[in-house]
Design a protein around this motif. Structure first.
Motif, PDB file in Angstrom:
ATOM      1  N   PRO A   8      36.905-119.274 -28.995  1.00 48.48           N
ATOM      2  CA  PRO A   8      38.309-118.851 -28.986  1.00 48.48           C
ATOM      3  C   PRO A   8      39.172-119.936 -28.346  1.00 48.48           C
ATOM      4  CG  PRO A   8      36.907-117.033 -28.316  1.00 48.48           C
ATOM      5  CD  PRO A   8      36.032-118.268 -28.374  1.00 48.48           C
ATOM      6  N   MET A   9      40.325-120.218 -28.950  1.00 44.58           N
ATOM      7  CA  MET A   9      41.153-121.343 -28.521  1.00 44.58           C
ATOM      8  C   MET A   9      42.172-120.980 -27.443  1.00 44.58           C
ATOM      9  SD  MET A   9      41.649-123.530 -31.989  1.00 44.58           S
ATOM     10  CE  MET A   9      42.216-124.954 -31.062  1.00 44.58           C
ATOM     11  N   VAL A  10      42.484-119.714 -27.298  1.00 45.41           N
ATOM     12  CA  VAL A  10      43.400-119.299 -26.236  1.00 45.41           C
ATOM     13  C   VAL A  10      42.546-118.868 -25.052  1.00 45.41           C
ATOM     14  CG1 VAL A  10      45.236-117.719 -25.554  1.00 45.41           C
ATOM     15  CG2 VAL A  10      45.152-118.598 -27.896  1.00 45.41           C
ATOM     16  N   SER A  11      42.693-119.579 -23.952  1.00 41.19           N
ATOM     17  CA  SER A  11      41.857-119.316 -22.782  1.00 41.19           C
ATOM     18  C   SER A  11      42.178-117.979 -22.136  1.00 41.19           C
ATOM     19  CB  SER A  11      42.040-120.435 -21.750  1.00 41.19           C
ATOM     20  OG  SER A  11      41.587-121.670 -22.267  1.00 41.19           O
ATOM     21  N   GLN A  12      41.221-117.474 -21.368  1.00 44.11           N
ATOM     22  CA  GLN A  12      41.405-116.242 -20.603  1.00 44.11           C
ATOM     23  C   GLN A  12      42.286-116.537 -19.386  1.00 44.11           C
ATOM     24  OE1 GLN A  12      37.317-114.129 -20.439  1.00 44.11           O
ATOM     25  NE2 GLN A  12      36.878-116.322 -20.548  1.00 44.11           N
ATOM     26  N   THR A  13      43.007-115.523 -18.924  1.00 41.66           N
ATOM     27  CA  THR A  13      43.825-115.678 -17.717  1.00 41.66           C
ATOM     28  C   THR A  13      43.484-114.560 -16.742  1.00 41.66           C
ATOM     29  OG1 THR A  13      45.633-114.369 -18.653  1.00 41.66           O
ATOM     30  CG2 THR A  13      45.749-116.743 -18.963  1.00 41.66           C
ATOM     31  N   ASP A  14      43.594-114.863 -15.442  1.00 40.79           N
ATOM     32  CA  ASP A  14      43.409-113.816 -14.436  1.00 40.79           C
ATOM     33  C   ASP A  14      44.782-113.336 -13.961  1.00 40.79           C
ATOM     34  OD1 ASP A  14      44.354-115.684 -12.606  1.00 40.79           O
ATOM     35  OD2 ASP A  14      42.375-116.125 -11.764  1.00 40.79           O
ATOM     36  N   GLY A  15      44.798-112.491 -12.947  1.00 42.30           N
ATOM     37  CA  GLY A  15      46.049-111.911 -12.457  1.00 42.30           C
ATOM     38  C   GLY A  15      47.013-112.917 -11.877  1.00 42.30           C
ATOM     39  N   TRP A  16      46.520-114.097 -11.522  1.00 43.67           N
ATOM     40  CA  TRP A  16      47.389-115.142 -10.968  1.00 43.67           C
ATOM     41  C   TRP A  16      47.772-116.187 -12.002  1.00 43.67           C
ATOM     42  CZ3 TRP A  16      43.080-113.602  -7.879  1.00 43.67           C
ATOM     43  CH2 TRP A  16      43.433-112.856  -6.754  1.00 43.67           C
ATOM     44  N   GLY A  17      47.313-116.010 -13.239  1.00 44.82           N
ATOM     45  CA  GLY A  17      47.645-116.956 -14.295  1.00 44.82           C
ATOM     46  C   GLY A  17      46.695-118.134 -14.405  1.00 44.82           C
ATOM     47  N   ASN A  18      45.584-118.089 -13.673  1.00 41.05           N
ATOM     48  CA  ASN A  18      44.585-119.160 -13.772  1.00 41.05           C
ATOM     49  C   ASN A  18      43.862-119.056 -15.117  1.00 41.05           C
ATOM     50  OD1 ASN A  18      45.036-120.154 -11.085  1.00 41.05           O
ATOM     51  ND2 ASN A  18      43.934-118.343 -10.354  1.00 41.05           N
ATOM     52  N   LEU A  19      43.602-120.208 -15.737  1.00 34.85           N
ATOM     53  CA  LEU A  19      42.983-120.243 -17.062  1.00 34.85           C
ATOM     54  C   LEU A  19      41.487-120.511 -16.965  1.00 34.85           C
ATOM     55  CD1 LEU A  19      45.625-122.370 -19.014  1.00 34.85           C
ATOM     56  CD2 LEU A  19      45.416-119.885 -18.916  1.00 34.85           C
ATOM     57  N   THR A  20      40.729-119.792 -17.801  1.00 34.76           N
ATOM     58  CA  THR A  20      39.292-120.022 -17.928  1.00 34.76           C
ATOM     59  C   THR A  20      38.969-120.074 -19.416  1.00 34.76           C
ATOM     60  OG1 THR A  20      38.865-118.775 -15.912  1.00 34.76           O
ATOM     61  CG2 THR A  20      36.984-119.182 -17.384  1.00 34.76           C
ATOM     62  N   PRO A  21      38.473-121.212 -19.924  1.00 30.22           N
ATOM     63  CA  PRO A  21      38.134-121.281 -21.350  1.00 30.22           C
ATOM     64  C   PRO A  21      37.012-120.307 -21.701  1.00 30.22           C
ATOM     65  CG  PRO A  21      38.194-123.470 -20.361  1.00 30.22           C
ATOM     66  CD  PRO A  21      38.254-122.482 -19.236  1.00 30.22           C
ATOM     67  N   HIS A  22      37.064-119.803 -22.923  1.00 28.69           N
ATOM     68  CA  HIS A  22      35.979-118.959 -23.429  1.00 28.69           C
ATOM     69  C   HIS A  22      34.768-119.832 -23.738  1.00 28.69           C
ATOM     70  CE1 HIS A  22      37.964-115.059 -24.145  1.00 28.69           C
ATOM     71  NE2 HIS A  22      39.051-115.777 -24.381  1.00 28.69           N
ATOM     72  N   GLY A  23      33.602-119.250 -23.641  1.00 23.64           N
ATOM     73  CA  GLY A  23      32.388-119.922 -24.078  1.00 23.64           C
ATOM     74  C   GLY A  23      32.201-119.740 -25.574  1.00 23.64           C
ATOM     75  N   PRO A  24      31.164-120.356 -26.137  1.00 27.86           N
ATOM     76  CA  PRO A  24      30.918-120.244 -27.577  1.00 27.86           C
ATOM     77  C   PRO A  24      30.436-118.849 -27.962  1.00 27.86           C
ATOM     78  CG  PRO A  24      29.210-121.557 -26.526  1.00 27.86           C
ATOM     79  CD  PRO A  24      30.228-121.268 -25.476  1.00 27.86           C
ATOM     80  N   ILE A  25      30.760-118.469 -29.184  1.00 26.21           N
ATOM     81  CA  ILE A  25      30.282-117.214 -29.781  1.00 26.21           C
ATOM     82  C   ILE A  25      29.428-117.605 -30.976  1.00 26.21           C
ATOM     83  CG2 ILE A  25      30.946-115.017 -30.806  1.00 26.21           C
ATOM     84  CD1 ILE A  25      33.757-115.498 -29.549  1.00 26.21           C
ATOM     85  N   SER A  26      28.195-117.148 -31.007  1.00 25.53           N
ATOM     86  CA  SER A  26      27.252-117.575 -32.041  1.00 25.53           C
ATOM     87  C   SER A  26      27.056-116.526 -33.119  1.00 25.53           C
ATOM     88  CB  SER A  26      25.890-117.888 -31.402  1.00 25.53           C
ATOM     89  OG  SER A  26      26.024-118.903 -30.454  1.00 25.53           O
ATOM     90  N   ASN A  27      26.479-116.966 -34.247  1.00 24.36           N
ATOM     91  CA  ASN A  27      26.060-116.076 -35.334  1.00 24.36           C
ATOM     92  C   ASN A  27      27.237-115.358 -35.981  1.00 24.36           C
ATOM     93  OD1 ASN A  27      23.951-115.143 -36.968  1.00 24.36           O
ATOM     94  ND2 ASN A  27      23.726-113.274 -35.763  1.00 24.36           N
TER      95      ASN A  27
END
Length: 193
Positions: A50-69
């Motif tokens: 997924p190209m839009v990263s995850q965000t927490d309550g403070w707006g910090n970004l965490t990229p998604h890992g790969p999704i297989s199959n």
């Protein structure tokens, strides 16, 4: 999760409600990481991110890992298909089924859900062709014209090829040479049915 939501009662409840709603209808813009299979065989299976990263309550970004199959879309009806397999780096849309589709993927038959999971990343299906670069090999269809363009070979195969009502189904060589260096019979080419 409470700290990630900002620590307040309202933000905590808001975080929970948004998480529940997000699980019910999940669609994501994804980047293709790897491609397995495809070609003239069954449609390709992909790993995507997924190209839009995850965000927490403070707006910090965490990229998604790969999704297989993840099965790739192919425009197909019965044994007829248009084959344009994704390649690593392509951007497409992944839609995620509301129930576990693992048994259906494995059997290609009607089946019950493989587990109780709902709207999970692992139950995605890839629809490609978003935000791509200009193509160099393509078929372009407009109202009054069809263009077939290739930077390499164009291969046509069939038991008979009919062009404007004329059948082209022989290719004969003799001792003369044409402008391409091939030996050609002057009447080579169309053969009336």
């Amino acid at each position: 999760w409470w700290a990630q939501a900002g620590g307040s009662g309202f933000k905590g409840i808001d975080f929970i409600v948004r998480a529940i709603l997000a699980e019910q209808a999940r669609v994501a813009l994804v980047k293709v990481l790897t491609v397995t299979g495809g070609g003239v065989g069954v449609p390709a299976m992909l790993s995507v991110q997924p190209m839009v990263s995850q965000t927490d309550g403070w707006g910090n970004l965490t990229p998604h890992g790969p999704i297989s199959n993840i099965p790739a879309f192919r425009y197909q009806g019965g044994a007829g298909a248009v084959i344009v397999d994704p390649v690593a780096g392509d951007i497409g849309l992944a839609v995620f089924a509301d129930r576990d589709i693992s048994t259906v993927k494995a059997t290609r038959a009607v089946a019950g859900p493989g587990s109780a999971r709902q709207a999970a990343w692992s139950d995605g299906l890839y629809l490609g062709g978003f935000l791509g670069l200009p193509p160099t090999n393509y078929v372009k269809i407009t109202q009054d014209r069809i263009d077939i363009v290739s930077t390499g070979t164009i291969s046509l195969s069939g038991t008979r090829i009919i062009l404007n009502g004329v059948v082209w189904d022989t290719h004969v060589h003799d001792q003369g040479a044409d402008s391409h260096g091939d030996a050609e019979v002057p009447t080579d080419g169309p053969v009336n049915p």
